[in-house]
Write a protein that holds these residues in place. Structure first.
Motif, PDB file in Angstrom:
ATOM      1  N   HIS A  83      14.484 -64.518   5.441  1.00 51.18           N
ATOM      2  CA  HIS A  83      14.871 -65.881   5.091  1.00 51.18           C
ATOM      3  C   HIS A  83      13.630 -66.760   4.857  1.00 51.18           C
ATOM      4  CE1 HIS A  83      17.383 -69.429   4.934  1.00 51.18           C
ATOM      5  NE2 HIS A  83      16.634 -70.012   5.875  1.00 51.18           N
ATOM      6  N   LYS A  84      12.627 -66.612   5.749  1.00 48.76           N
ATOM      7  CA  LYS A  84      11.394 -67.394   5.609  1.00 48.76           C
ATOM      8  C   LYS A  84      10.629 -67.002   4.353  1.00 48.76           C
ATOM      9  CE  LYS A  84      10.445 -68.485  10.435  1.00 48.76           C
ATOM     10  NZ  LYS A  84       9.558 -68.223  11.581  1.00 48.76           N
ATOM     11  N   MET A  85      10.577 -65.659   4.090  1.00 45.70           N
ATOM     12  CA  MET A  85       9.805 -65.181   2.936  1.00 45.70           C
ATOM     13  C   MET A  85      10.446 -65.615   1.616  1.00 45.70           C
ATOM     14  SD  MET A  85       7.181 -63.571   4.039  1.00 45.70           S
ATOM     15  CE  MET A  85       6.521 -62.096   3.358  1.00 45.70           C
ATOM     16  N   LEU A  86      11.739 -65.818   1.616  1.00 45.40           N
ATOM     17  CA  LEU A  86      12.429 -66.193   0.375  1.00 45.40           C
ATOM     18  C   LEU A  86      12.534 -67.710   0.176  1.00 45.40           C
ATOM     19  CD1 LEU A  86      15.301 -63.551   0.321  1.00 45.40           C
ATOM     20  CD2 LEU A  86      13.232 -63.576  -1.054  1.00 45.40           C
TER      21      LEU A  86
ATOM     22  N   PRO B 139       7.312 -70.195  -4.325  1.00 42.46           N
ATOM     23  CA  PRO B 139       7.463 -69.698  -2.946  1.00 42.46           C
ATOM     24  C   PRO B 139       6.571 -70.495  -1.990  1.00 42.46           C
ATOM     25  CG  PRO B 139       6.191 -68.152  -4.267  1.00 42.46           C
ATOM     26  CD  PRO B 139       6.660 -69.210  -5.202  1.00 42.46           C
ATOM     27  N   ILE B 140       7.080 -70.689  -0.773  1.00 36.96           N
ATOM     28  CA  ILE B 140       6.310 -71.391   0.249  1.00 36.96           C
ATOM     29  C   ILE B 140       5.362 -70.372   0.873  1.00 36.96           C
ATOM     30  CG2 ILE B 140       6.421 -72.681   2.418  1.00 36.96           C
ATOM     31  CD1 ILE B 140       9.168 -73.667   1.555  1.00 36.96           C
ATOM     32  N   MET B 141       4.057 -70.600   0.705  1.00 34.30           N
ATOM     33  CA  MET B 141       3.064 -69.611   1.104  1.00 34.30           C
ATOM     34  C   MET B 141       2.766 -69.637   2.604  1.00 34.30           C
ATOM     35  SD  MET B 141       2.541 -67.999  -1.596  1.00 34.30           S
ATOM     36  CE  MET B 141       1.169 -66.977  -1.222  1.00 34.30           C
ATOM     37  N   LYS B 142       3.126 -70.723   3.286  1.00 34.51           N
ATOM     38  CA  LYS B 142       2.831 -70.856   4.709  1.00 34.51           C
ATOM     39  C   LYS B 142       3.382 -69.658   5.494  1.00 34.51           C
ATOM     40  CE  LYS B 142       4.334 -73.744   8.529  1.00 34.51           C
ATOM     41  NZ  LYS B 142       5.146 -74.899   8.885  1.00 34.51           N
TER      42      LYS B 142
END
Length: 162
Positions: free
Chosen positions: A133-136, A144-147
């Motif tokens: 979920h975080k990676m997507l 994409p959110i790189m954090k």
């Protein structure tokens, strides 16, 4: 010089000779074989029965009446055997119950292990779902959110170094 006859087979058989040939046929007949086999089988059983009967008749003729003391001893010995059988029954029942309890313990342990594995698997699946979920996750513009991706890379590197 050859004789030329009306048929091509040489000499013909007489009526008597052909009837004799038909009666002396030696062809395979399964019904006849089955009947003969059954006859011999029955004869074998009868012979065994007669031998057994003769043997038992001979034994009965040799038997004599035993004194009362010997009969009482036999009765006492049979009662002892019954007592032994009862004790054997009790020990067998105890062994059965003991085995049953051991099987129940083993079953409970297996269930506990299975339950622990199931919980562990659910935990791992929840972590994977959260990570996915975080990676997507994406921004409004679709980037994409790189954090979260960088955090994941750092964790994997640290695990690899340990």
């Amino acid at each position: 010089m050859k004789k030329q006859g009306g048929h091509s087979g040489g000499r013909s058989w007489s009526l008597g000779a052909s009837a004799k040939m038909k009666s002396n046929s030696t062809h395979y007949n399964p019904a006849e074989i089955k009947k003969q086999r059954e006859f011999y089988k029955n004869a074998k059983h009868i012979k065994k029965y007669k031998k057994l009967k003769q043997k038992t008749d001979h034994e009965y003729s040799q038997m004599r009446i035993e004194p009362i003391d010997l009969v009482q001893e036999e009765i006492n010995s049979t009662s002892r055997k019954k007592q032994r059988k009862k004790s054997n029954l009790q020990t067998l029942r105890e062994e059965y119950e003991k085995k049953k309890q051991e099987e129940e313990k083993a079953k409970m342990e297996a269930e506990a292990i299975q339950e622990a594995k199931k919980k562990e698997k659910e935990k791992v699946m929840a972590q994977k779902k959260e990570l996915k979920h975080k990676m997507l996750k994406r921004t409004r513009s679709g980037q994409p959110i790189m954090k979260y991706r960088l955090d994941h890379l750092i964790e994997t590197l640290q695990r690899g170094s340990n």
